[in-house]
Design an enzyme around this catalytic site. Sequence first.
Site, PDB file in Angstrom:
ATOM      1  N   LYS A  70       0.858  -1.198   0.000  1.00  0.00           N
ATOM      2  CA  LYS A  70       0.000   0.000   0.000  1.00  0.00           C
ATOM      3  C   LYS A  70       0.893   1.247   0.000  1.00  0.00           C
ATOM      4  CE  LYS A  70      -3.777   1.958   2.807  1.00  0.00           C
ATOM      5  NZ  LYS A  70      -4.602   1.704   4.018  1.00  0.00           N
ATOM      6  N   SER A 115      -9.247   2.108   2.677  1.00  0.00           N
ATOM      7  CA  SER A 115      -8.280   2.850   1.895  1.00  0.00           C
ATOM      8  C   SER A 115      -7.268   1.986   1.164  1.00  0.00           C
ATOM      9  CB  SER A 115      -7.546   3.831   2.808  1.00  0.00           C
ATOM     10  OG  SER A 115      -6.882   3.129   3.825  1.00  0.00           O
ATOM     11  N   VAL A 173      -7.696   1.112   9.948  1.00  0.00           N
ATOM     12  CA  VAL A 173      -8.060   1.778  11.208  1.00  0.00           C
ATOM     13  C   VAL A 173      -9.578   1.907  11.328  1.00  0.00           C
ATOM     14  CG1 VAL A 173      -8.139   4.198  10.511  1.00  0.00           C
ATOM     15  CG2 VAL A 173      -7.286   3.622  12.798  1.00  0.00           C
ATOM     16  N   GLY A 174     -10.266   1.532  10.209  1.00  0.00           N
ATOM     17  CA  GLY A 174     -11.728   1.572  10.223  1.00  0.00           C
ATOM     18  C   GLY A 174     -12.318   0.535   9.296  1.00  0.00           C
ATOM     19  N   GLY A 175     -11.423  -0.231   8.642  1.00  0.00           N
ATOM     20  CA  GLY A 175     -11.894  -1.255   7.729  1.00  0.00           C
ATOM     21  C   GLY A 175     -11.180  -1.238   6.394  1.00  0.00           C
ATOM     22  N   SER A 176     -10.041  -0.587   6.341  1.00  0.00           N
ATOM     23  CA  SER A 176      -9.350  -0.385   5.056  1.00  0.00           C
ATOM     24  C   SER A 176      -8.699  -1.598   4.464  1.00  0.00           C
ATOM     25  CB  SER A 176      -8.305   0.712   5.226  1.00  0.00           C
ATOM     26  OG  SER A 176      -8.968   1.940   5.324  1.00  0.00           O
TER      27      SER A 176
END
Length: 576
Positions: free
Chosen positions: A138, A213, A234-237
């Site tokens: 990434k 992301s 950090v939230g579902g990336s």
Amino acid sequence: MLVFVGAIILGLWAWFAYQRQQRAERVAHLKGKIAQRKNEQAELLEWARAEAEKIPSQRRKEIGAMDFNQLIAALQSGDVTSLEAVTTYIGLSLAAHEKTNCVTMYIKESVKHARALDGRRKSGESLPPLFGLPVSIKESIGVTGTDKTWGYAGSIHFPSTRDAPTVEMLKQLGAVPFVKTNVPLSLLSYTCGNEIYGWTENPHKKGRTPGGSTGGEAALIAAGGSLLGIGSDVGGSIRMPAHYAGIAGVKPSSMRLSLLRIDDGYHGPKRGGGYPLIEANEGPMAASMETCAEILKQFWASSLVSDVDPYKPPVGWNAAQFEEGRKYRIGYYTTDGWFDPTPGCVRVVEEARHILQMQGHTLVPFSLPDVPEMIRVYVATLTVDGGVSLMGSIEEDLPPAIFLSALRPLRVPILVQRSMAYVASALGYWRVAKFMRSMTKSSVELRRDYASIQLYRARVVEEMRKANIDMLLCPAQVMPAPPHEAPLHLSAGCSYTAIYNLLDFGAGVCRVGTWNAQDEAKLECYPTSDPWYTMAKKFSKDSVGLPLGVQVAAPPFKEEAVMRVLIDLERNVPKA
Ligand SMILES: CCCCCCCC/C=C\CCCCCCCC(=O)NCC(=O)O
């Protein structure tokens, strides 16, 4: 008095004129950096094309047809050299990029790195377990000599001077990072686009996002351009792109895998992370959960993780949890009480429940308590300072217009947001009202919210213990892969994954099926009780054939159990 007022007006006019001049100069500077980067990227794409052609296309086809285990074995035996493998995946990733715009930059060093590895084989050295394996990374993760811009034009030409811990571990295991992949500006969204590298397409349907992301990774892997990628979450990336693109991904709990945000680039404390308690961390993505498990097994087979990041406890691979045939008690739910998923996302959880029951696991209904309030707490503690740093970083850069419109509500003074929340509630938009109450206006509030996270973690694990439940099965997202702009209107749709970042559970997603005609028909009955549901319904239309995943999550140090269950599931779903 008139002179005084005139002087004030003149001063303000001069100040705003100066600000406008400064902004115009910054925009010109950033546009220049973007143009330079686009040229560099074009040169690297040409380099990649030339490199790939150094291996006969038939030979590349042979190597490209190997799955993860076959390629690992061929590299270990010498049937395939590291240079052949890396060159083959440079070619395959180029083809994936041309279809999806998923690649940001190639890592030229990878060819030299592969040659050096082949030299080690000739010298008779023993080979590390991932010898010669090409891996994709990434864009926001540090690889020496490459940028990690996070989509910010202002961060171009600040190459990392050292590898991120997970990259360092991959290299120690013999793998070869060869390409970096696209992300959304700021990483705080589950779309995948920015002004530098453009927008990444979902390989299953043009016009749809691969998620974010870690969307570039998901598009690259789903399009056959890489066997293994590393993302962050950090939230579902990791998990939302896995769902949207029909691949597998794992976000370990933050205590098992590092994300030392090495601020050797532009970022520093200004941008890098800064979400205390809700830790972003890295994880593997691949076409199959078995590949993800193999990588984490190698990471955890020794003290590698704590060697490269002393803040991580030396917790090894738990073979007993991962043992074939091991049966678990799994709680399941199809709605979190915050955002009802669209029909297909519910259906695949029901299908997964049935498959796992057939496999001998015990499935029991379970409800996560108080998710709406904890999503408010998540947003508050993720943005930390009322969104000031996020807005500042984006506004001082060169954001796509849609990012600015998504941020506009954060520009409204917090007290006004909270007053408007009463109006939203009165209109029946209780969820919008909850979001309007999420921005923190003081450290007093932040402390309170951090305390509520700690209490919530204790409450959830206690309720799981009382129900004798090992892990949870639930939707991975509220909709199938939507159009690119959808995530910027529906941040609230990340609740199924974000709650496990707040809980710091290990969590994984694998593909279970595809959106079908029945899901499309059932969409007619999907609610339109507020703007978010209306948009989710609109964004989910015309999705027949798009992949659908499910998520499994468990308390920290049970990642091996999560992957065992997901592999049991993955092996028994119809192939794409
Ligand atoms: C960038 C503009 C979007 C507006 C943001 C509004 C406030 C944010 C609240 C909730 C959004 C959460 C979305 C999370 C998506 C996944 C983020 C992630 O996992 N990033 C990976 C990483 O940071 O490493």
